[in-house]
Motif scaffolding. Sequence first.
Motif, short mmCIF file in Angstrom:
data_model
loop_
_atom_site.label_atom_id
_atom_site.label_comp_id
_atom_site.label_asym_id
_atom_site.label_seq_id
_atom_site.Cartn_x
_atom_site.Cartn_y
_atom_site.Cartn_z
N LEU A 10 0.83 -1.20 0.00
CA LEU A 10 0.00 0.00 0.00
C LEU A 10 0.87 1.26 0.00
O LEU A 10 0.56 2.24 -0.68
N ASP A 11 1.97 1.22 0.74
CA ASP A 11 2.88 2.37 0.75
C ASP A 11 3.49 2.59 -0.62
O ASP A 11 3.63 3.73 -1.07
N LYS A 12 3.89 1.50 -1.28
CA LYS A 12 4.48 1.62 -2.62
C LYS A 12 3.44 2.17 -3.60
O LYS A 12 3.74 3.02 -4.44
N LEU A 13 2.21 1.70 -3.46
CA LEU A 13 1.13 2.17 -4.33
C LEU A 13 0.88 3.66 -4.11
O LEU A 13 0.63 4.40 -5.07
N THR A 14 0.97 4.11 -2.86
CA THR A 14 0.78 5.53 -2.54
C THR A 14 1.85 6.39 -3.21
O THR A 14 1.57 7.51 -3.67
N ALA A 26 -7.23 3.43 -5.67
CA ALA A 26 -8.10 2.40 -6.22
C ALA A 26 -7.94 2.29 -7.73
O ALA A 26 -7.91 1.18 -8.29
N ALA A 27 -7.86 3.44 -8.42
CA ALA A 27 -7.72 3.43 -9.88
C ALA A 27 -6.39 2.81 -10.30
O ALA A 27 -6.32 2.03 -11.27
N LEU A 28 -5.32 3.11 -9.57
CA LEU A 28 -4.01 2.56 -9.92
C LEU A 28 -3.97 1.07 -9.64
O LEU A 28 -3.44 0.30 -10.46
N ALA A 29 -4.51 0.65 -8.52
CA ALA A 29 -4.54 -0.78 -8.21
C ALA A 29 -5.31 -1.54 -9.29
O ALA A 29 -4.89 -2.62 -9.73
N LEU A 52 -5.04 -5.48 -1.47
CA LEU A 52 -4.87 -4.03 -1.58
C LEU A 52 -6.22 -3.32 -1.49
O LEU A 52 -6.34 -2.28 -0.84
N CYS A 53 -7.22 -3.87 -2.14
CA CYS A 53 -8.56 -3.27 -2.10
C CYS A 53 -9.11 -3.24 -0.67
O CYS A 53 -9.73 -2.25 -0.24
N ILE A 54 -8.86 -4.32 0.08
CA ILE A 54 -9.30 -4.38 1.47
C ILE A 54 -8.60 -3.31 2.29
O ILE A 54 -9.23 -2.59 3.09
N GLN A 55 -7.29 -3.15 2.09
CA GLN A 55 -6.53 -2.15 2.83
C GLN A 55 -6.97 -0.73 2.46
O GLN A 55 -7.06 0.16 3.32
N ILE A 56 -7.23 -0.50 1.17
CA ILE A 56 -7.68 0.81 0.72
C ILE A 56 -9.00 1.18 1.39
O ILE A 56 -9.18 2.29 1.90
N ALA A 57 -9.94 0.23 1.41
CA ALA A 57 -11.24 0.48 2.04
C ALA A 57 -11.11 0.65 3.55
O ALA A 57 -11.72 1.55 4.14
N LYS A 58 -10.30 -0.18 4.19
CA LYS A 58 -10.13 -0.14 5.64
C LYS A 58 -9.57 1.20 6.10
O LYS A 58 -9.93 1.71 7.17
N ASN A 59 -8.68 1.78 5.30
CA ASN A 59 -8.06 3.05 5.66
C ASN A 59 -8.87 4.27 5.21
O ASN A 59 -8.42 5.41 5.39
N GLY A 60 -10.03 4.03 4.64
CA GLY A 60 -10.88 5.14 4.20
C GLY A 60 -10.40 5.83 2.95
O GLY A 60 -10.78 6.97 2.67
N GLU A 67 -8.02 10.52 -0.17
CA GLU A 67 -6.75 9.99 -0.67
C GLU A 67 -5.57 10.31 0.25
O GLU A 67 -5.50 11.41 0.80
N PRO A 68 -4.64 9.37 0.42
CA PRO A 68 -3.40 9.69 1.10
C PRO A 68 -2.51 10.53 0.18
O PRO A 68 -2.58 10.39 -1.05
#
Length: 363
Positions: free
Chosen positions: A247-251, A262-265, A282-290, A295-296
């Motif tokens: 998730l950090d790398k995706l950010t 979400a779009a990049l994933a 990744l989708c679960i983590q994105i949703a869990k973190n709001g 966006e971060p």
Amino acid sequence: MIFFNPSRLRFARMRRGFTKARLAKELGLQVRSIQGYETGEYAPEPDKLSGLSVILRFPTEFFAGDDLPTIAPETASFRSMSKMSATLRNSALGAGVTAFLLNEWIEARFHLPEADLPDLSDLSPEEAAATLRRIWGLGEAPIGNLIHLLEAKGIRVYSLAIEAKEVDAFSVWHSGQPFVFLNTFKSAEHSRFDAAHELGHLVRDRHTMLHGAAHSPEMERDANAFASALLMPRANVVARGSGFITLDKLTQLKQNWGVSLAALAYRMNHLGLFSEWTYRNLCIQIAKNGYRTSEPSPMRPESSQVLRKVFDALRSDGITRANLAKELHIIQDDIDNLTFGLILSNVSRAPINSNVKDTRRSL
């Protein structure tokens, strides 16, 4: 008594989200009276016209104008038409019509870029995005400011200040000119994707939009696929997105293309850069973190370059927001809501010349 155009009352009522019954109640009238006003059976008395002006927030002079242009709902590319109430839809379309009036006023005074949109209706979304990048000379590089790019290609971009998630964006053709409307209550990343989505409709669905054919779920999926491919070109994403993705790398990566997590994933998964298990995690983590709504490391919102230049020129001429609103017979808030909040100075130095000849300026 001034001339009263009943079609303008109907427009104003729908633009502000009023039913006939609600408007009648606010004015202390029977619904039959509002029906009579809107059909042209009779005109409102001066005191009732003044009341309509206050309630609907349109100057009384507005109701004396010529017939307004219209936008048929089926010609606008609303993404979630089935989930949208008629009130919200009519309010958004009314904002679009007001933008036509403002745009006409601007184009009478300034030379704006001509529309340069190819017809890519015969190509798949991925092929259309790649082709448009070649035609526009974008290569595989990330797009810096998407609104500026659209405006440079002759698309008129205006904002929608409608606080409703059902109204994210829409596009429409008017008098041969493409328009895109973006909801300013969304994140900058989501707004960029919306803009690319609407561009997809303009280059792939022009004939459908012009002929008023219904927008299908397939068209919406294709527009999303086009936006994804346009903002995140295959070769560029593959080159940068190798290795284990957290998730950090995706950010970190999302900032290269100005898109949401979400779009990049989704795009990386579509390109086969990680497994379905990784994607689901990744989708679960994105949703869990709001991060579906917030966006971060958020990017700054994009705004209109054309409108900023227009307003800078008007300001130098002493033309204020109040002047412009008076000329168009609308309120100042309507101008702000269409122009990304760009505000003209309120200090007037010179009046507007209403008899403008062909002396348009280039921006």
